[in-house]
Design an enzyme around this catalytic site. Structure first.
Site, mmCIF file in Angstrom:
data_model
loop_
_atom_site.group_PDB
_atom_site.id
_atom_site.type_symbol
_atom_site.label_atom_id
_atom_site.label_comp_id
_atom_site.label_asym_id
_atom_site.label_seq_id
_atom_site.Cartn_x
_atom_site.Cartn_y
_atom_site.Cartn_z
ATOM 1 N N CYS A 1 0.822 -1.219 0.000
ATOM 2 C CA CYS A 1 0.000 0.000 0.000
ATOM 3 C C CYS A 1 0.851 1.262 0.000
ATOM 4 C CB CYS A 1 -0.929 -0.003 1.213
ATOM 5 S SG CYS A 1 -1.896 1.509 1.339
ATOM 6 N N ARG B 1 0.084 4.574 3.046
ATOM 7 C CA ARG B 1 0.228 4.291 4.462
ATOM 8 C C ARG B 1 0.580 5.484 5.351
ATOM 9 N NH1 ARG B 1 4.166 -0.607 4.510
ATOM 10 N NH2 ARG B 1 4.565 -0.104 2.309
ATOM 11 N N TRP C 1 -9.236 5.932 0.164
ATOM 12 C CA TRP C 1 -9.798 6.570 -1.026
ATOM 13 C C TRP C 1 -8.960 6.140 -2.217
ATOM 14 C CZ3 TRP C 1 -8.503 9.545 3.333
ATOM 15 C CH2 TRP C 1 -7.190 10.044 3.344
ATOM 16 N N GLU D 1 -5.412 3.650 -10.174
ATOM 17 C CA GLU D 1 -6.078 2.363 -9.932
ATOM 18 C C GLU D 1 -7.248 2.197 -10.904
ATOM 19 O OE1 GLU D 1 -6.558 3.156 -5.394
ATOM 20 O OE2 GLU D 1 -6.288 0.993 -5.647
HETATM 21 N N1 ARG Z 1 -7.086 -1.296 -6.758
HETATM 22 C C1 ARG Z 1 -8.377 -1.551 -6.203
HETATM 23 C C2 ARG Z 1 -9.453 -0.986 -7.127
HETATM 24 O O1 ARG Z 1 -9.133 -0.389 -8.105
HETATM 25 C C3 ARG Z 1 -8.527 -0.941 -4.833
HETATM 26 C C4 ARG Z 1 -7.457 -1.298 -3.822
HETATM 27 C C5 ARG Z 1 -7.445 -0.400 -2.624
HETATM 28 N N2 ARG Z 1 -7.215 0.947 -3.003
HETATM 29 C C6 ARG Z 1 -7.256 2.025 -2.196
HETATM 30 N N3 ARG Z 1 -7.043 3.183 -2.715
HETATM 31 N N4 ARG Z 1 -7.496 1.878 -0.916
HETATM 32 O O2 ARG Z 1 -10.624 -1.092 -6.875
#
Ligand code: ARG
Length: 396
Positions: free
Chosen positions: A94, A97, A267, A272
């Protein structure tokens, strides 16, 4: 007093020194002793980091007796909360953090039925979404009884889009979710409207019981329609993504106790969605479409159409979330925050376990400081662990 602290410190080092070996050493002793060792290691870390050295010995004595009698122990609210935050801090994949201390804990260990858990999940989504101003939270349900199955939420995240396999072999929706979508149909789900963005129901399975399906109320789920600040055609692609990522299939382990249902959220970081969820060939595979709309020649890799489409897709994600007032972080800021976290941890005298391949963003890696840093990964507990997908093992 000083002498006591120094001696305590040495004992802690000794304990954590042993913990690294524990996988090989502890195989031969029974589960009770394993829980005891983990409890000892966590409680000493907990009291040490709180600066409460006097609290450790009496509490360990209580926990020792409880483990001897029952094989496990019930954690105090503060131990549980701190353990969940440290699990985040220890999770080497992560990048977010820096925020580990701000995790809000919803202690839901008293809930006994799938219906009650479902209600708590709805409340989690509502609370964490907070009208777009996302708040990090974890809901912790009852711990696993040693030797028994634990509570499981089948969904990898509370909010996920279905993936439907069409008869011509194509896929509508999120290809990653095809298998789960299929197993939900076996459980009796009738399916959604058939759009690329149908929200999956939640499947909750209590120990030794059949899994149960629940539809999430639509009005608690915030979604962001994607548009682009310069390309007016972008909005017509009809793309969107949900505001809240809540991982719901990992096991939280604190001091030898396993919480097999402990969904948590932060968030989003833009990449992602813009690079992975929408860009990956195995997900929405949208780079060819976006590049073609941009007028690029998708037959020539040398023209870098994938790269250019990736950037614009990510611009669309960042600007759309901002326009809708939903919290999101870009990968440059997130990387800088991670460097800040790294300094904090060094100052606290702690190692920073990190998995370089996960920390470096999937877009413009070398333009971020984390790319130019090498990290050592190691497994520390408390932590979050992957679990087997329940539909592969369930016998009901
Ligand atoms: N990568 C995942 C997604 O696109 C989420 C993982 C957790 N990500 C976060 N920003 N807490 O759905």
């Amino acid at each position: 007093m000083v002498h006591l602290n120094v001696a305590g410190g040495e004992a802690l080092n000794y304990v954590s020194g042993q913990r690294i070996q524990r996988k090989t050493d502890m195989r031969l002793v029974d589960g009770r002793q394993q829980v005891m060792v983990e409890a000892l290691a966590y409680l000493s870390l907990y009291h040490q980091e709180q600066g409460n050295f006097a609290g450790f010995v009496p509490q360990m004595a209580r926990v020792h007796d409880e483990i001897m009698q029952t094989g496990t122990y019930w954690q105090g609210e503060d131990e549980l909360a701190y353990g969940a935050r440290v699990a985040w801090r220890n999770n080497s994949r992560c990048i977010g953090r820096l925020q580990w201390k701000s995790l809000a804990i919803h202690d839901m260990r008293h809930l006994q039925t799938a219906e009650e858990i479902y209600e708590a999940l709805v409340e989690h989504i509502r609370w964490a979404t907070n009208g777009g101003k996302i708040r990090s939270a974890i809901s912790i349900f009852a711990p696993q009884v040693p030797g028994e199955p634990g509570i499981r939420i089948w969904n990898p995240q509370l909010i996920r889009y279905a993936g439907y396999k069409n008869s011509d072999g194509s896929i509508t929706g999120d290809a990653l979710l095809c298998e789960l979508t299929e197993s939900m149909r076996h459980l009796g789900w009738k399916g959604g409207a058939g759009t690329p963005f149908d929200i999956l129901p939640i499947v909750i399975q209590m120990p030794h019981q059949a899994p149960m399906l629940f539809e999430l109320p639509r009005d608690i789920i915030v979604e962001v329609p994607l548009s682009h600040p310069e390309y007016s055609w972008f909005a017509d692609l009809g793309l969107k993504w949900h505001a809240l990522p809540v991982i719901s299939n990992m096991r939280l382990e604190i001091g030898g106790v396993s919480y097999t249902a402990a969904p948590f959220n932060g968030w989003y970081m833009g990449t992602e969605i813009g690079a992975r969820n929408l860009g990956d060939v195995e997900r929405y595979n949208l780079l060819p479409l976006v590049a073609s709309k941009m007028g690029l020649n998708i037959r020539s890799d040398r023209e870098l159409w994938k790269d250019r489409a990736l950037v614009e897709l990510n611009v669309a994600v960042m600007s759309s979330f901002a326009r809708h007032g939903v919290t999101i972080i870009d990968h440059h800021t997130a990387s800088r925050q991670f460097m800040h976290h790294q300094r904090n941890e060094a100052e606290a005298g702690r190692p920073l376990p990190a998995d370089w391949g996960w920390i470096v963003p999937p877009l413009s890696g070398s333009a971020t400081p984390v790319f130019h840093t090498s990290y050592e990964d190691r497994l520390l507990t408390p932590n979050f662990f992957a679990q087997e997908d329940p539909w592969r093992t369930t016998t009901i």
